[in-house]
Design a protein around this motif. Sequence first.
Motif, PDB file in Angstrom:
ATOM      1  N   GLU A  49       0.813  -1.219   0.000  1.00 49.35           N
ATOM      2  CA  GLU A  49       0.000   0.000   0.000  1.00 49.35           C
ATOM      3  C   GLU A  49       0.848   1.273   0.000  1.00 49.35           C
ATOM      4  O   GLU A  49       0.515   2.246  -0.681  1.00 49.35           O
ATOM      5  CB  GLU A  49      -0.906  -0.022   1.234  1.00 49.35           C
ATOM      6  N   ALA A  53       0.709   4.358  -2.716  1.00 50.28           N
ATOM      7  CA  ALA A  53       0.462   5.740  -2.292  1.00 50.28           C
ATOM      8  C   ALA A  53       1.568   6.668  -2.786  1.00 50.28           C
ATOM      9  O   ALA A  53       1.300   7.789  -3.238  1.00 50.28           O
ATOM     10  CB  ALA A  53       0.344   5.812  -0.778  1.00 50.28           C
ATOM     11  N   GLU A  57       1.202   9.846  -5.360  1.00 52.40           N
ATOM     12  CA  GLU A  57       1.648  11.176  -4.944  1.00 52.40           C
ATOM     13  C   GLU A  57       2.630  11.786  -5.951  1.00 52.40           C
ATOM     14  O   GLU A  57       2.521  12.960  -6.298  1.00 52.40           O
ATOM     15  CB  GLU A  57       2.328  11.078  -3.569  1.00 52.40           C
ATOM     16  N   SER A  72      -4.558   7.084  -9.623  1.00 55.62           N
ATOM     17  CA  SER A  72      -5.296   7.071  -8.359  1.00 55.62           C
ATOM     18  C   SER A  72      -5.457   5.634  -7.885  1.00 55.62           C
ATOM     19  O   SER A  72      -5.119   4.692  -8.608  1.00 55.62           O
ATOM     20  CB  SER A  72      -6.680   7.706  -8.547  1.00 55.62           C
ATOM     21  N   LEU A  73      -5.987   5.473  -6.689  1.00 56.51           N
ATOM     22  CA  LEU A  73      -6.295   4.133  -6.208  1.00 56.51           C
ATOM     23  C   LEU A  73      -7.405   3.548  -7.062  1.00 56.51           C
ATOM     24  O   LEU A  73      -8.305   4.266  -7.496  1.00 56.51           O
ATOM     25  CB  LEU A  73      -6.740   4.157  -4.747  1.00 56.51           C
TER      26      LEU A  73
END
Length: 81
Positions: A49, A53, A57, A72-73
């Motif tokens: 994860e 992330a 970013e 994006s997720l």
Amino acid sequence: MENKKIFIGNLDFAVTEKEIKTLLSDYGSVVNIKMHRKKGYAFIEMSDEAEAALAIEKLNGALFKDRKISISLEIKASKAK
């Protein structure tokens, strides 16, 4: 729930899995790539994860192959509006 899957949109239609893996390798290990070349997007699973992330970013809005990519997720279709 751990979310280590990301979505990349606005990809050049000629981009390869190898190029995506190279792009993301600075931010972690790529476990799996599912490309939809004709539609210009891909789903990528990172090894954890935190790596997902960090990639989001650093790369959201970045230029890749002369296109501004969105990252994006991954959102499950049932939760998307």
